[in-house]
Design a protein around this motif. Structure first.
Motif, PDB file in Angstrom:
ATOM      1  N   VAL A  15       0.621  -1.083  -0.111  1.00  0.00           N
ATOM      2  CA  VAL A  15       0.195   0.237  -0.160  1.00  0.00           C
ATOM      3  C   VAL A  15       1.144   0.996  -0.542  1.00  0.00           C
ATOM      4  CG1 VAL A  15      -1.889   1.251   1.498  1.00  0.00           C
ATOM      5  CG2 VAL A  15      -1.629  -1.232   1.259  1.00  0.00           C
ATOM      6  N   ASN A  16       0.309   1.710  -1.028  1.00  0.00           N
ATOM      7  CA  ASN A  16       1.540   3.327  -0.896  1.00  0.00           C
ATOM      8  C   ASN A  16       0.665   4.588  -0.237  1.00  0.00           C
ATOM      9  OD1 ASN A  16       2.876   1.891  -2.838  1.00  0.00           O
ATOM     10  ND2 ASN A  16       2.032   2.697  -4.760  1.00  0.00           N
ATOM     11  N   ILE A  17       1.570   5.021   0.567  1.00  0.00           N
ATOM     12  CA  ILE A  17       1.127   6.264   1.178  1.00  0.00           C
ATOM     13  C   ILE A  17       1.069   7.427   1.631  1.00  0.00           C
ATOM     14  CG2 ILE A  17      -0.066   7.340   4.018  1.00  0.00           C
ATOM     15  CD1 ILE A  17       0.217   3.554   4.571  1.00  0.00           C
ATOM     16  N   SER A  18       0.503   8.579   1.028  1.00  0.00           N
ATOM     17  CA  SER A  18       0.675   9.456   0.740  1.00  0.00           C
ATOM     18  C   SER A  18      -0.522  10.857   1.582  1.00  0.00           C
ATOM     19  CB  SER A  18       1.397  10.428   0.031  1.00  0.00           C
ATOM     20  OG  SER A  18       0.284  10.547  -1.282  1.00  0.00           O
ATOM     21  N   PHE A  19      -1.316  10.290   2.204  1.00  0.00           N
ATOM     22  CA  PHE A  19      -2.133  11.219   2.315  1.00  0.00           C
ATOM     23  C   PHE A  19      -3.172  10.221   3.156  1.00  0.00           C
ATOM     24  CE2 PHE A  19      -7.012  11.157   1.674  1.00  0.00           C
ATOM     25  CZ  PHE A  19      -7.061  12.672   2.149  1.00  0.00           C
ATOM     26  N   GLY A  20      -4.050  10.814   3.884  1.00  0.00           N
ATOM     27  CA  GLY A  20      -4.646  10.252   5.390  1.00  0.00           C
ATOM     28  C   GLY A  20      -4.519  10.276   6.528  1.00  0.00           C
ATOM     29  N   ASP A  21      -5.517  10.480   7.856  1.00  0.00           N
ATOM     30  CA  ASP A  21      -4.877  10.842   8.863  1.00  0.00           C
ATOM     31  C   ASP A  21      -5.386   9.964   9.896  1.00  0.00           C
ATOM     32  OD1 ASP A  21      -4.087  11.677  11.722  1.00  0.00           O
ATOM     33  OD2 ASP A  21      -5.570  13.891  11.257  1.00  0.00           O
ATOM     34  N   VAL A  22      -6.613   9.863  10.010  1.00  0.00           N
ATOM     35  CA  VAL A  22      -7.372   9.268  11.228  1.00  0.00           C
ATOM     36  C   VAL A  22      -7.863   7.627  10.276  1.00  0.00           C
ATOM     37  CG1 VAL A  22      -9.415   8.491  12.767  1.00  0.00           C
ATOM     38  CG2 VAL A  22      -8.450  10.723  12.448  1.00  0.00           C
ATOM     39  N   GLU A  23      -8.433   7.697   9.271  1.00  0.00           N
ATOM     40  CA  GLU A  23      -8.879   6.499   8.789  1.00  0.00           C
ATOM     41  C   GLU A  23      -7.386   5.127   8.160  1.00  0.00           C
ATOM     42  OE1 GLU A  23     -10.327   5.016   3.614  1.00  0.00           O
ATOM     43  OE2 GLU A  23      -9.579   6.845   4.275  1.00  0.00           O
ATOM     44  N   VAL A  24      -6.244   6.220   8.557  1.00  0.00           N
ATOM     45  CA  VAL A  24      -5.293   5.454   7.851  1.00  0.00           C
ATOM     46  C   VAL A  24      -4.646   4.623   8.723  1.00  0.00           C
ATOM     47  CG1 VAL A  24      -2.900   5.277   7.420  1.00  0.00           C
ATOM     48  CG2 VAL A  24      -4.375   6.860   5.315  1.00  0.00           C
ATOM     49  N   GLU A  25      -4.761   5.448   9.768  1.00  0.00           N
ATOM     50  CA  GLU A  25      -4.139   5.784  11.524  1.00  0.00           C
ATOM     51  C   GLU A  25      -4.832   4.137  11.928  1.00  0.00           C
ATOM     52  OE1 GLU A  25      -3.221   6.865  16.284  1.00  0.00           O
ATOM     53  OE2 GLU A  25      -4.134   8.359  14.775  1.00  0.00           O
ATOM     54  N   GLN A  26      -6.567   4.670  11.813  1.00  0.00           N
ATOM     55  CA  GLN A  26      -7.396   3.113  12.356  1.00  0.00           C
ATOM     56  C   GLN A  26      -7.170   2.014  11.782  1.00  0.00           C
ATOM     57  OE1 GLN A  26     -11.350   4.810  12.092  1.00  0.00           O
ATOM     58  NE2 GLN A  26     -10.980   6.132  14.030  1.00  0.00           N
ATOM     59  N   TRP A  27      -6.861   1.925  10.106  1.00  0.00           N
ATOM     60  CA  TRP A  27      -6.621   0.513   9.855  1.00  0.00           C
ATOM     61  C   TRP A  27      -5.239   0.234   9.958  1.00  0.00           C
ATOM     62  CZ3 TRP A  27      -2.981   0.843   5.577  1.00  0.00           C
ATOM     63  CH2 TRP A  27      -3.175  -1.022   4.688  1.00  0.00           C
ATOM     64  N   ILE A  28      -4.353   1.048  10.196  1.00  0.00           N
ATOM     65  CA  ILE A  28      -3.194   0.375  11.043  1.00  0.00           C
ATOM     66  C   ILE A  28      -2.781  -0.359  12.287  1.00  0.00           C
ATOM     67  CG2 ILE A  28      -0.712   1.274  11.747  1.00  0.00           C
ATOM     68  CD1 ILE A  28      -0.687   2.452   9.160  1.00  0.00           C
ATOM     69  N   GLN A  29      -4.343   0.217  13.148  1.00  0.00           N
ATOM     70  CA  GLN A  29      -4.466  -0.253  14.292  1.00  0.00           C
ATOM     71  C   GLN A  29      -4.596  -1.591  14.371  1.00  0.00           C
ATOM     72  OE1 GLN A  29      -6.965   2.890  16.114  1.00  0.00           O
ATOM     73  NE2 GLN A  29      -4.932   3.797  17.400  1.00  0.00           N
ATOM     74  N   PHE A  34       4.490   1.341   1.914  1.00  0.00           N
ATOM     75  CA  PHE A  34       5.079   2.242   1.214  1.00  0.00           C
ATOM     76  C   PHE A  34       4.970   3.313   1.722  1.00  0.00           C
ATOM     77  CE2 PHE A  34       7.101  -1.049  -1.988  1.00  0.00           C
ATOM     78  CZ  PHE A  34       7.787  -0.890  -1.645  1.00  0.00           C
ATOM     79  N   VAL A  35       5.818   4.742   2.584  1.00  0.00           N
ATOM     80  CA  VAL A  35       5.113   6.056   2.942  1.00  0.00           C
ATOM     81  C   VAL A  35       6.213   6.955   2.150  1.00  0.00           C
ATOM     82  CG1 VAL A  35       4.843   4.490   5.351  1.00  0.00           C
ATOM     83  CG2 VAL A  35       6.567   5.380   5.367  1.00  0.00           C
ATOM     84  N   ASP A  36       5.084   7.947   1.944  1.00  0.00           N
ATOM     85  CA  ASP A  36       5.910   9.564   1.049  1.00  0.00           C
ATOM     86  C   ASP A  36       6.154   9.897   2.394  1.00  0.00           C
ATOM     87  OD1 ASP A  36       6.250  11.942  -0.973  1.00  0.00           O
ATOM     88  OD2 ASP A  36       5.158  12.720   1.640  1.00  0.00           O
ATOM     89  N   MET A  37       7.298  10.262   2.033  1.00  0.00           N
ATOM     90  CA  MET A  37       8.779  11.174   3.882  1.00  0.00           C
ATOM     91  C   MET A  37       7.541  12.779   4.569  1.00  0.00           C
ATOM     92  SD  MET A  37      10.219   8.975   4.792  1.00  0.00           S
ATOM     93  CE  MET A  37      10.407  10.114   6.359  1.00  0.00           C
ATOM     94  N   ASP A  38       6.941  12.991   3.235  1.00  0.00           N
ATOM     95  CA  ASP A  38       6.401  14.603   4.138  1.00  0.00           C
ATOM     96  C   ASP A  38       5.523  14.123   4.545  1.00  0.00           C
ATOM     97  OD1 ASP A  38       7.477  16.306   2.441  1.00  0.00           O
ATOM     98  OD2 ASP A  38       6.493  15.879   0.691  1.00  0.00           O
ATOM     99  N   TRP A  39       3.925  12.051   4.440  1.00  0.00           N
ATOM    100  CA  TRP A  39       3.097  12.468   5.428  1.00  0.00           C
ATOM    101  C   TRP A  39       3.217  11.511   6.370  1.00  0.00           C
ATOM    102  CZ3 TRP A  39       2.348   7.153   7.143  1.00  0.00           C
ATOM    103  CH2 TRP A  39       1.236   6.715   7.061  1.00  0.00           C
TER     104      TRP A  39
END
Length: 220
Positions: free
Chosen positions: A52-66, A76-81
């Motif tokens: 999964v390529n991630i450069s966007f998202g806040d609460v949704e991404v955190e909850q999904w990771i949890q 794969f994470v974007d460093m700005d994110w």
């Protein structure tokens, strides 16, 4: 005789205490070339791996990771994110989820040669290790970029299929699925349950370290 066994016991105990602990498996594979020549890894030979390529998202991404459970996808994470959401980065580290460096479009690295080195240093500062995996956001790897990857001992990882929602793609043995999650190109992460139907996912490490990888050459 008892004194002899006692001396042997004390010697073995002393060696056990003094010898440094063996490194964890993760540290053994923190930097490792999977190919013998410049190439982009795009597929294994068996199983399915999710990235999964991630450069966007806040609460949704955190909850999904949890809610993630093993085997984890490769993120794969974007460093700005990553630098905007240190708590999510900490959660990734706590769960020991494999993570790679997500770059920008491939052509940018031809125009800005120092960019990859800068991103690599930011990744190491944020995650404390050098990434094993790197992917450009468009999966284009110019020769100049690949030379830098090769020298840094970071593997270029493409994908077999990019899925942007809709019907689940047909299963391909050895497939590496790529899911974009960007501001202008993303799905609800809850929709990922569609690709789990009919598939048994494994980690990208298990797929590629245990099987022959399929690659494509870097364009000259």
């Amino acid at each position: 005789m008892r004194n002899k066994y006692f001396i042997i016991f004390i010697t073995c105990l002393g060696l056990f205490i003094l010898l440094p602990p063996l490194p964890e498996q993760a540290s053994l594979t923190s930097v490792f070339r999977l190919t013998e020549e410049p190439a982009v890894i795009v597929q294994g030979t068996s199983g399915s791996a999710l990235t999964v390529n991630i450069s966007f998202g806040d609460v949704e991404v955190e909850q999904w990771i949890q809610g993630l459970s093993k085997p984890y996808p490769l993120l794969f994470v974007d460093m700005d994110w990553a630098e905007r959401f240190p708590e999510t980065v900490r959660l990734i580290a706590e769960k020991n989820i494999p993570v790679g460096l997500l770059g920008v479009k491939g052509i940018v690295y031809e125009q800005n040669t120092p960019l990859f080195t800068q991103q690599l240093k930011r990744f190491e500062t944020t995650f404390g290790v050098k990434p094993l995996w790197f992917r450009t956001v468009d999966e284009v790897f110019p020769q100049s970029l690949h030379t830098q990857l090769w020298e840094a001992e970071v593997n270029a990882l493409g994908s077999s299929v990019v899925w942007r929602g809709g019907d689940s793609p047909p299963v391909i043995e050895g497939e590496i699925l790529s899911i974009p999650h960007h501001r202008d190109d993303h799905i609800l992460l809850t929709e990922l349950k569609k690709v789990y139907k009919g598939r048994t996912f494994t980690t990208i490490e298990d797929m590629l370290f245990k099987t022959t990888v399929k690659t494509k050459k870097i364009p000259e």
